[in-house]
Write a protein that holds these residues in place. Structure first.
Motif, PDB file in Angstrom:
ATOM      1  N   LEU A   1     -11.925  12.578   5.962  1.00  0.00           N
ATOM      2  CA  LEU A   1     -11.133  13.094   7.114  1.00  0.00           C
ATOM      3  C   LEU A   1     -10.158  13.997   5.982  1.00  0.00           C
ATOM      4  CD1 LEU A   1      -9.885  14.087   9.536  1.00  0.00           C
ATOM      5  CD2 LEU A   1      -8.618  12.015   9.936  1.00  0.00           C
TER       6      LEU A   1
ATOM      7  N   VAL B   1      -0.336  14.213  14.090  1.00  0.00           N
ATOM      8  CA  VAL B   1      -1.027  15.651  15.117  1.00  0.00           C
ATOM      9  C   VAL B   1      -0.974  14.709  16.293  1.00  0.00           C
ATOM     10  CG1 VAL B   1      -3.696  14.014  14.740  1.00  0.00           C
ATOM     11  CG2 VAL B   1      -3.167  16.951  15.043  1.00  0.00           C
ATOM     12  N   VAL B   2      -1.009  13.706  16.718  1.00  0.00           N
ATOM     13  CA  VAL B   2      -0.955  13.063  17.878  1.00  0.00           C
ATOM     14  C   VAL B   2       0.273  13.006  18.272  1.00  0.00           C
ATOM     15  CG1 VAL B   2      -1.844  10.951  18.826  1.00  0.00           C
ATOM     16  CG2 VAL B   2      -2.785  11.548  16.868  1.00  0.00           C
TER      17      VAL B   2
ATOM     18  N   ASP C   1      -2.034  20.101  13.222  1.00  0.00           N
ATOM     19  CA  ASP C   1      -3.120  18.997  12.647  1.00  0.00           C
ATOM     20  C   ASP C   1      -2.363  19.866  10.422  1.00  0.00           C
ATOM     21  OD1 ASP C   1      -5.088  18.782  11.643  1.00  0.00           O
ATOM     22  OD2 ASP C   1      -6.880  20.270  12.737  1.00  0.00           O
ATOM     23  N   GLY C   2      -3.050  18.937  10.180  1.00  0.00           N
ATOM     24  CA  GLY C   2      -3.220  18.913   9.211  1.00  0.00           C
ATOM     25  C   GLY C   2      -2.147  19.502   8.029  1.00  0.00           C
TER      26      GLY C   2
ATOM     27  N   ILE D   1       1.227  13.828   4.908  1.00  0.00           N
ATOM     28  CA  ILE D   1       0.526  14.328   6.667  1.00  0.00           C
ATOM     29  C   ILE D   1      -0.418  12.638   7.139  1.00  0.00           C
ATOM     30  CG2 ILE D   1      -1.338  15.980   6.942  1.00  0.00           C
ATOM     31  CD1 ILE D   1       1.201  17.350   5.680  1.00  0.00           C
ATOM     32  N   GLY D   2      -0.288  13.181   8.764  1.00  0.00           N
ATOM     33  CA  GLY D   2      -0.470  11.587   9.486  1.00  0.00           C
ATOM     34  C   GLY D   2       0.189  10.814   8.801  1.00  0.00           C
ATOM     35  N   SER D   3       1.859  10.797   9.317  1.00  0.00           N
ATOM     36  CA  SER D   3       2.939  10.240   8.858  1.00  0.00           C
ATOM     37  C   SER D   3       3.079   9.121   9.949  1.00  0.00           C
ATOM     38  CB  SER D   3       4.285  10.725   8.936  1.00  0.00           C
ATOM     39  OG  SER D   3       5.054  10.204   8.254  1.00  0.00           O
ATOM     40  N   ASP D   4       2.646   8.823  10.796  1.00  0.00           N
ATOM     41  CA  ASP D   4       2.435   8.116  11.685  1.00  0.00           C
ATOM     42  C   ASP D   4       4.108   7.437  11.862  1.00  0.00           C
ATOM     43  OD1 ASP D   4       1.871   5.712  13.568  1.00  0.00           O
ATOM     44  OD2 ASP D   4       0.481   5.047  12.566  1.00  0.00           O
ATOM     45  N   HIS D   5       4.571   6.706  11.518  1.00  0.00           N
ATOM     46  CA  HIS D   5       5.359   5.750  11.311  1.00  0.00           C
ATOM     47  C   HIS D   5       7.102   6.327  11.250  1.00  0.00           C
ATOM     48  CE1 HIS D   5       3.554   4.183   8.661  1.00  0.00           C
ATOM     49  NE2 HIS D   5       2.673   3.609  10.100  1.00  0.00           N
TER      50      HIS D   5
ATOM     51  N   ALA E   1      -2.311   9.286   3.657  1.00  0.00           N
ATOM     52  CA  ALA E   1      -2.283   8.105   3.629  1.00  0.00           C
ATOM     53  C   ALA E   1      -3.164   6.832   4.746  1.00  0.00           C
ATOM     54  CB  ALA E   1      -1.391   7.281   3.252  1.00  0.00           C
TER      55      ALA E   1
ATOM     56  N   ILE F   1      -8.927  17.487   5.085  1.00  0.00           N
ATOM     57  CA  ILE F   1      -7.618  17.992   5.715  1.00  0.00           C
ATOM     58  C   ILE F   1      -6.721  19.168   4.369  1.00  0.00           C
ATOM     59  CG2 ILE F   1      -5.095  17.828   5.627  1.00  0.00           C
ATOM     60  CD1 ILE F   1      -5.876  15.180   7.052  1.00  0.00           C
TER      61      ILE F   1
ATOM     62  N   ARG G   1       0.719  -1.350   0.232  1.00  0.00           N
ATOM     63  CA  ARG G   1      -0.255   0.085  -0.008  1.00  0.00           C
ATOM     64  C   ARG G   1       0.780   1.025   0.111  1.00  0.00           C
ATOM     65  NH1 ARG G   1      -1.767   3.002   4.244  1.00  0.00           N
ATOM     66  NH2 ARG G   1      -0.705   1.511   5.884  1.00  0.00           N
ATOM     67  N   LEU G   2       1.614   1.434   1.148  1.00  0.00           N
ATOM     68  CA  LEU G   2       2.726   2.502   0.930  1.00  0.00           C
ATOM     69  C   LEU G   2       3.641   2.400   0.138  1.00  0.00           C
ATOM     70  CD1 LEU G   2       3.273   2.875   5.079  1.00  0.00           C
ATOM     71  CD2 LEU G   2       1.507   4.403   3.511  1.00  0.00           C
TER      72      LEU G   2
ATOM     73  N   GLN H   1      -4.049   8.472  -0.190  1.00  0.00           N
ATOM     74  CA  GLN H   1      -5.125   6.567   0.217  1.00  0.00           C
ATOM     75  C   GLN H   1      -6.390   6.999   0.663  1.00  0.00           C
ATOM     76  OE1 GLN H   1      -3.704   3.899   2.931  1.00  0.00           O
ATOM     77  NE2 GLN H   1      -5.457   3.485   2.069  1.00  0.00           N
TER      78      GLN H   1
ATOM     79  N   PRO I   1       2.194   8.874  18.341  1.00  0.00           N
ATOM     80  CA  PRO I   1       2.685   8.939  16.405  1.00  0.00           C
ATOM     81  C   PRO I   1       3.906   9.939  16.578  1.00  0.00           C
ATOM     82  CG  PRO I   1       0.773   9.018  16.577  1.00  0.00           C
ATOM     83  CD  PRO I   1       0.259   8.973  18.124  1.00  0.00           C
TER      84      PRO I   1
HETATM   85  N1  SAM Z   1      -0.047   7.558   7.410  1.00  0.00           N
HETATM   86  C1  SAM Z   1       0.136   6.242   7.763  1.00  0.00           C
HETATM   87  C2  SAM Z   1      -0.033   4.879   6.858  1.00  0.00           C
HETATM   88  O1  SAM Z   1      -0.432   4.846   6.064  1.00  0.00           O
HETATM   89  O2  SAM Z   1      -0.333   4.077   7.351  1.00  0.00           O
HETATM   90  C3  SAM Z   1      -0.536   5.962   9.306  1.00  0.00           C
HETATM   91  C4  SAM Z   1      -1.842   6.386   9.239  1.00  0.00           C
HETATM   92  S1  SAM Z   1      -2.828   6.289  10.926  1.00  0.00           S
HETATM   93  C5  SAM Z   1      -3.696   4.906  10.142  1.00  0.00           C
HETATM   94  C6  SAM Z   1      -3.261   7.261  10.471  1.00  0.00           C
HETATM   95  C7  SAM Z   1      -2.243   8.425  11.125  1.00  0.00           C
HETATM   96  O3  SAM Z   1      -3.161  10.058  10.747  1.00  0.00           O
HETATM   97  C8  SAM Z   1      -2.669   8.897  12.645  1.00  0.00           C
HETATM   98  O4  SAM Z   1      -1.449   8.781  13.079  1.00  0.00           O
HETATM   99  C9  SAM Z   1      -3.464   9.817  13.181  1.00  0.00           C
HETATM  100  O5  SAM Z   1      -2.487  11.171  14.636  1.00  0.00           O
HETATM  101  C10 SAM Z   1      -3.421  11.127  12.561  1.00  0.00           C
HETATM  102  N2  SAM Z   1      -3.890  12.148  12.157  1.00  0.00           N
HETATM  103  C11 SAM Z   1      -4.736  11.807  11.508  1.00  0.00           C
HETATM  104  N3  SAM Z   1      -5.951  13.075  11.338  1.00  0.00           N
HETATM  105  C12 SAM Z   1      -4.489  14.559  11.098  1.00  0.00           C
HETATM  106  C13 SAM Z   1      -4.872  15.214  10.626  1.00  0.00           C
HETATM  107  N4  SAM Z   1      -5.676  16.214  10.896  1.00  0.00           N
HETATM  108  N5  SAM Z   1      -3.313  15.540  10.632  1.00  0.00           N
HETATM  109  C14 SAM Z   1      -2.411  15.083  10.986  1.00  0.00           C
HETATM  110  N6  SAM Z   1      -1.876  13.642  11.279  1.00  0.00           N
HETATM  111  C15 SAM Z   1      -3.364  13.096  11.201  1.00  0.00           C
END
Ligand code: SAM
Length: 243
Positions: free
Chosen positions: A100, A51-52, A78-79, A26-30, A94, A104, A9-10, A121, A55
């Motif tokens: 959401l 944002v959290v 955020d975003g 954006i929303g990079s987690d790991h 992704a 963003i 997927r990634l 994604q 992660p």
């Molecule tokens: N992008 C990675 C992937 O596809 O494997 C991680 C996906 S993870 C399920 C979603 C991530 O998006 C979470 O870590 C969450 O905290 C982050 N997230 C959600 N809303 C967000 C926002 N408004 N801005 C930045 N990050 C956000």
């Protein structure tokens, strides 16, 4: 982060990052995606936005572990607020719901000036992303669908352009829901995804038919019947084309 560790997927999202780009995930987690894209030489540098706090800390650790701090900036926010205007050419988002992702993009609209590609994604609700792209003059240039570990994922790639171009000659409602490129390609994964959706909607419709006849239930019945018709139309077409 090497390619063996990156999910298909990634890896498919990474495939669409323009060569040599500076991009924001954006929303990079790991931070697996920015680490992979920079290590493989696909991107010259990246911003990992989260944002959290949990992660965000994990992303920072991962970048430090791979000694990529000079090329990947991990930012908490955020975003699109983590990027400045003109800082990146490409944005990836992704692993979230389509609503959401659209929110963003909508909230950070002013940061999209100068961005030449979005790679999105959505885990569910890709229709919300396609609607947002149309409303904001982004042209879908490619779509992919893939199955991994029992889940089906869609990847949408867009560039500034004519938002209606990919929808020409298609049933607009069906192609917004199912994807204009994916609908034309009709891969086995696509057929599987929509056959599964059909089954689940038909069940919901049966339950609604047994439920009391309230205006809300009637509205939902109409909505599911409409979607079932759209998807059946596309899948029927698929069968007749393959006979
Ligand atoms: N992008 C990675 C992937 O596809 O494997 C991680 C996906 S993870 C399920 C979603 C991530 O998006 C979470 O870590 C969450 O905290 C982050 N997230 C959600 N809303 C967000 C926002 N408004 N801005 C930045 N990050 C956000």
């Amino acid at each position: 982060m090497n390619s063996e560790k990156l999910s298909n997927r990634l890896a498919t999202v990474a495939k669409y990052i323009p060569e040599g780009a500076k991009f924001a995930d954006i929303g990079s987690d790991h931070a697996y995606l920015p680490c992979f894209a920079v290590q493989s030489g696909k991107a010259i540098s990246a911003i990992a936005g989260e944002v959290v706090d949990g992660p965000y800390q994990i992303a920072k650790k991962q970048v430090e572990l791979l000694n990529l701090q000079e090329k990947i900036s991990v930012r908490k926010g955020d975003g699109l607020e983590v990027i400045s205007l003109g800082e990146v050419e490409c944005i990836t988002i992704a692993g979230m719901g389509g609503t959401l992702i659209a929110k963003i993009l909508e909230d950070g609209k002013e940061k999209l000036q100068g961005v030449r590609r979005l790679v999105l994604q959505p885990n569910v609700g890709a229709v919300s992303v396609r609607n947002w792209l149309i409303r904001n003059n982004w042209e879908l240039v490619a779509e992919e669908i893939l199955e991994e570990e029992g889940k089906i994922y869609e990847i949408l790639v867009a560039e500034p352009g004519d938002p209606f171009l990919p929808y020409g000659g298609t049933n607009r409602d069906a192609s917004l829901l199912m994807g204009p490129f994916l609908m034309k390609e009709k891969s086995a994964v696509f057929v599987k995804k929509w056959s599964n959706e059909l089954k689940s909607w038909q069940k919901i419709l049966e339950n609604l038919s047994r439920a009391s006849d309230t205006p809300e239930n009637r509205r939902r019945k109409d909505e599911f019947s409409r979607k079932i018709k759209l998807v059946e139309g596309v899948l029927q077409n698929e069968k007749s084309e393959r006979v």
